[in-house]
Design an enzyme around this catalytic site. Structure first.
Site, PDB file in Angstrom:
ATOM      1  CG  ASP A 126      -0.134  -0.044   2.537  1.00  0.00           C
ATOM      2  OD1 ASP A 126       0.775  -0.893   2.646  1.00  0.00           O
ATOM      3  OD2 ASP A 126      -0.428   0.752   3.461  1.00  0.00           O
ATOM      4  CE1 TYR A 159       4.616  -0.311  12.351  1.00  0.00           C
ATOM      5  CE2 TYR A 159       2.290  -0.126  11.807  1.00  0.00           C
ATOM      6  CZ  TYR A 159       3.554  -0.599  11.523  1.00  0.00           C
ATOM      7  OH  TYR A 159       3.756  -1.369  10.399  1.00  0.00           O
ATOM      8  CE  LYS A 208       3.043  -4.081   9.313  1.00  0.00           C
ATOM      9  NZ  LYS A 208       2.880  -3.685   7.889  1.00  0.00           N
TER      10      LYS A 208
END
Length: 264
Positions: free
Chosen positions: A24, A143, A173
């Site tokens: 992406d 994150y 993730k």
């Protein structure tokens, strides 16, 4: 988890382990090496052993003819490196649009600790709710990233992955903390499968050593972009990463199997 979500989750992994190749980056970085002829790259990584590929919705027509029967994830937010702040990820699609694009799952990025965290939390919560109604798995990219935040600190990463579970994701993730011992805390912070990001390429051996460490800590795989799609041989490096994830190979053995030189 409903039956549709479970069935689609199986399409983007193998026996509970995942090798996702996100591409992406065309929104973030532009048409960089590996993404101009994205068709060839998708063909190479899926032949090499990727379980699925990930793009923004507009690339879907270029994905399906080239993914060799593997899974497809549509990413739902983004930003650019030339904009005011690349941490400010904005909505780029909906779960319904991902369904129309032929996706097997959706993904959404949150920078936990950034100035944009509150809106991104709201965004992931809405995506998870919409996805649940449609039987669509959600990959939350959580994150630890913001002012004064160490992006590789295990405590911060543990908080980030737990946030993803709390908001209704199915797969998480996050960044790798740098070693198996500290990353074990991250994995233990959620009952969801955790996959690590690849980050900026640092060489084949370093990449595979990180993957091996994450797997030893209990991770479920990787979501690795630039280290794979910008590699001189995307099929070979995908094969090597797959050997670590799916065959439990060491870094050196995986490189040898893939025909890549072992250089430390």
């Amino acid at each position: 988890m409903n039956a549709g979500t479970r069935a689609r989750l199986d399409r983007i992994g193998t026996d509970g382990r995942y090798l996702v190749v996100p591409m992406d980056h065309g929104i973030t970085l532009g048409a960089v090496r590996g993404l101009k002829d994205i068709e060839s790259t998708i063909d190479a990584v899926t032949r090499g052993g990727a379980d699925c590929v990930l793009t923004q919705k507009g690339i879907a027509p270029r994905v399906h003819p080239n993914k060799n029967g593997k899974g497809y994830v549509v990413h739902l937010n983004g930003s650019t490196v030339i904009g005011p702040d690349s941490d400010d990820k904005r909505l780029t699609g909906t779960v319904e649009e991902a369904v129309r694009a032929g996706a097997d799952a959706v993904s959404f990025h949150i920078n936990v600790g950034s100035n944009y965290e509150p809106k991104q939390i709201e965004g992931l919560a809405r995506v998870a709710d919409d996805a649940d109604r449609l039987g669509m798995p959600v990959l939350a990219m959580t994150y630890a990233r913001g002012p004064g935040v160490d992006e590789h600190d295990a405590q911060a990463l543990g908080h980030a992955v737990r946030l993803g579970e709390e908001l209704g994701a199915d797969l998480i993730k996050t960044a790798y903390s740098g070693d198996a011992e500290s990353f074990a805390h991250v994995v233990e912070s959620t009952r969801l499968p955790v996959v690590i990001a690849g980050g900026a390429p640092e060489g084949d051996h370093a990449t595979l050593t990180a993957v091996r460490g994450a797997m030893d800590a209990g991770a479920a795989g990787v979501s690795m972009g630039r280290s794979i799609f910008q590699h001189d041989d995307p099929e070979a490096i995908t094969s090597a990463v797959s050997a670590v994830i799916h065959d439990d190979a060491s870094a050196d053995d995986a490189l040898d199997r893939a025909g890549l030189s072992v250089e430390i």
